[in-house]
Design a protein around this motif. Structure first.
Motif, PDB file in Angstrom:
ATOM      1  N   ASN A 155      -2.818   0.311  -7.317  1.00  0.00           N
ATOM      2  CA  ASN A 155      -2.724   1.753  -7.543  1.00  0.00           C
ATOM      3  C   ASN A 155      -1.391   2.160  -8.160  1.00  0.00           C
ATOM      4  OD1 ASN A 155      -4.317   4.099  -7.314  1.00  0.00           O
ATOM      5  ND2 ASN A 155      -3.156   4.811  -5.555  1.00  0.00           N
ATOM      6  N   ARG A 180     -11.149   0.509   5.315  1.00  0.00           N
ATOM      7  CA  ARG A 180     -10.668   1.472   4.327  1.00  0.00           C
ATOM      8  C   ARG A 180      -9.141   1.608   4.363  1.00  0.00           C
ATOM      9  NH1 ARG A 180     -15.435   0.684   3.685  1.00  0.00           N
ATOM     10  NH2 ARG A 180     -17.057   2.231   3.309  1.00  0.00           N
ATOM     11  N   ARG A 181      -8.458   0.506   4.662  1.00  0.00           N
ATOM     12  CA  ARG A 181      -6.992   0.513   4.586  1.00  0.00           C
ATOM     13  C   ARG A 181      -6.577   0.168   3.171  1.00  0.00           C
ATOM     14  NH1 ARG A 181      -7.398  -1.964   9.818  1.00  0.00           N
ATOM     15  NH2 ARG A 181      -7.453  -4.018   8.829  1.00  0.00           N
ATOM     16  N   PRO A 222      -3.376   5.288  -1.128  1.00  0.00           N
ATOM     17  CA  PRO A 222      -4.128   6.545  -1.265  1.00  0.00           C
ATOM     18  C   PRO A 222      -4.733   6.669  -2.663  1.00  0.00           C
ATOM     19  CG  PRO A 222      -1.879   6.919  -0.453  1.00  0.00           C
ATOM     20  CD  PRO A 222      -1.927   5.515  -0.947  1.00  0.00           C
ATOM     21  N   ASN A 223      -5.825   7.406  -2.752  1.00  0.00           N
ATOM     22  CA  ASN A 223      -6.413   7.706  -4.059  1.00  0.00           C
ATOM     23  C   ASN A 223      -5.734   8.944  -4.622  1.00  0.00           C
ATOM     24  OD1 ASN A 223      -7.926   8.159  -6.316  1.00  0.00           O
ATOM     25  ND2 ASN A 223      -9.878   8.400  -5.268  1.00  0.00           N
ATOM     26  N   PHE A 224      -4.934   8.744  -5.648  1.00  0.00           N
ATOM     27  CA  PHE A 224      -4.242   9.880  -6.261  1.00  0.00           C
ATOM     28  C   PHE A 224      -5.106  10.579  -7.304  1.00  0.00           C
ATOM     29  CE2 PHE A 224      -0.573   6.769  -5.612  1.00  0.00           C
ATOM     30  CZ  PHE A 224      -0.314   7.226  -4.326  1.00  0.00           C
ATOM     31  N   TYR A 282       0.830  -1.213   0.000  1.00  0.00           N
ATOM     32  CA  TYR A 282       0.000   0.000   0.000  1.00  0.00           C
ATOM     33  C   TYR A 282       0.863   1.260   0.000  1.00  0.00           C
ATOM     34  CZ  TYR A 282      -3.787  -3.124   1.600  1.00  0.00           C
ATOM     35  OH  TYR A 282      -4.714  -4.131   1.734  1.00  0.00           O
ATOM     36  N   ASP A 283       2.118   1.116   0.398  1.00  0.00           N
ATOM     37  CA  ASP A 283       3.035   2.254   0.443  1.00  0.00           C
ATOM     38  C   ASP A 283       3.874   2.357  -0.833  1.00  0.00           C
ATOM     39  OD1 ASP A 283       4.014   4.499   1.867  1.00  0.00           O
ATOM     40  OD2 ASP A 283       5.793   3.381   2.497  1.00  0.00           O
ATOM     41  N   GLY A 288       2.028   8.731  -6.000  1.00  0.00           N
ATOM     42  CA  GLY A 288       1.767   9.945  -5.243  1.00  0.00           C
ATOM     43  C   GLY A 288       1.547  11.169  -6.107  1.00  0.00           C
TER      44      GLY A 288
END
Length: 293
Positions: A224, A254-255, A258-260, A20-21, A162
């Motif tokens: 993502n 909701r983990r 991020p939504n970019f 996720y990162d 990002g």
């Protein structure tokens, strides 16, 4: 920057957090992954007969090749052994069978030298799966079936982790796609006219990251990540397997990444099956996810 981690000694929860990162994780071939690709090879060999599937594109008219894939790919997806092998692989890799859900494994092809790049063998432009209504907790798994080289794999574009990219996801609704476009893939041989989310501004493809796993090796990354199909100039058709997983606890909490820049509607959550018993995700979870978008 994209950090690639090979064979990490960590829990599935720790692994998901790293993905996720923006990390990418690889694993060497294992008994379960080799069983999966051997199953795929058997179906491919049956479909191609005496032809070498990696070079058959040089011997078949493109329409015949596309028709062959149109029969082979659904057979692999719906074969009970495909799901059995995948479930064994996820268990081997430490996924909790009660909280991990997967979508069906797909057989992918990338032909060489622009032989077939649309429809049934679509060459993906730079994209995020989250532009296609994937949840932000989705993990992508990718496995080559035969040896691959840098000229026929996929590329990651780390400079866009990002960084928003203007794209067409605002026109994409997953339910409408299933109703009107998914079933017509095999008809798109020369060109693909389906409206799919694409960058709507110039995207710099370099620097890029290309990983070349061994047959049966695993590559995991967030849905993502901006990634694309490398133009295949190897002279051989690349065969691979990919599938996606989500952890239901992450979905509910909701983990995820991020939504970019995603603006699509609908959700793919109803496609996912629980590892333990192949049950679909509860409808109220999908509905709650939709209402939160």
């Amino acid at each position: 920057m994209t950090i690639v981690i090979a064979n990490p000694d960590c829990t599935d929860e720790q692994r998901r957090a790293q993905l996720y990162d923006g990390r990418v994780i690889t694993y060497a071939a294992s008994p379960a992954s080799l069983a999966l690709i051997e199953h795929a090879r058997a179906l491919i060999a049956e479909a191609f007969g005496a032809l070498n599937p990696q070079t058959a594109q040089h011997e078949l008219p493109v329409e015949e090749f596309a028709a062959l894939l149109a029969e082979l790919k659904p057979r692999f997806i719906h074969h009970p052994t495909s799901k059995a092998c995948l479930r064994a692989l996820l268990t081997e890799r430490g996924c909790d069978s009660e909280t991990t859900y997967f979508d069906v494994p797909r057989l992918r092809t990338s032909t060489s030298n622009d032989y077939l790049t649309s429809g049934i063998s679509y060459a993906f432009h730079p994209h995020r799966d989250t532009w296609y209504s994937a949840p932000f907790s989705q993990i992508n798994w990718w496995i080559p079936i035969y040896p691959v080289v840098a000229d026929n794999v996929m590329a990651f574009h780390p400079q866009y982790w990002g960084v928003p990219v203007k794209n067409g996801s605002r026109r994409y609704d997953y339910y409408e796609w299933n109703r009107t476009s998914r079933q017509t893939a095999a008809k798109h041989i020369k060109t693909d006219t389906r409206d799919q989310p694409k960058p709507e501004e110039p995207v710099t493809l370099d620097p890029q990251v290309r990983l070349v796993p061994e047959p049966g090796g695993l590559m995991l990354f967030s849905g993502n990540q901006l990634h694309s199909t490398v133009p295949n100039t190897s002279g051989r058709t690349r065969f691979s397997i990919d599938f996606r997983t989500v952890n239901v606890d992450d979905v509910v909490a909701r983990r995820g990444a991020p939504n970019f820049d995603s603006e699509c509607t609908g959700t793919t959550l109803r496609d996912f099956l629980r590892v333990s018993d192949l049950q679909r995700m509860d409808e109220d979870i999908a509905l709650a996810y939709e209402s939160a978008l």
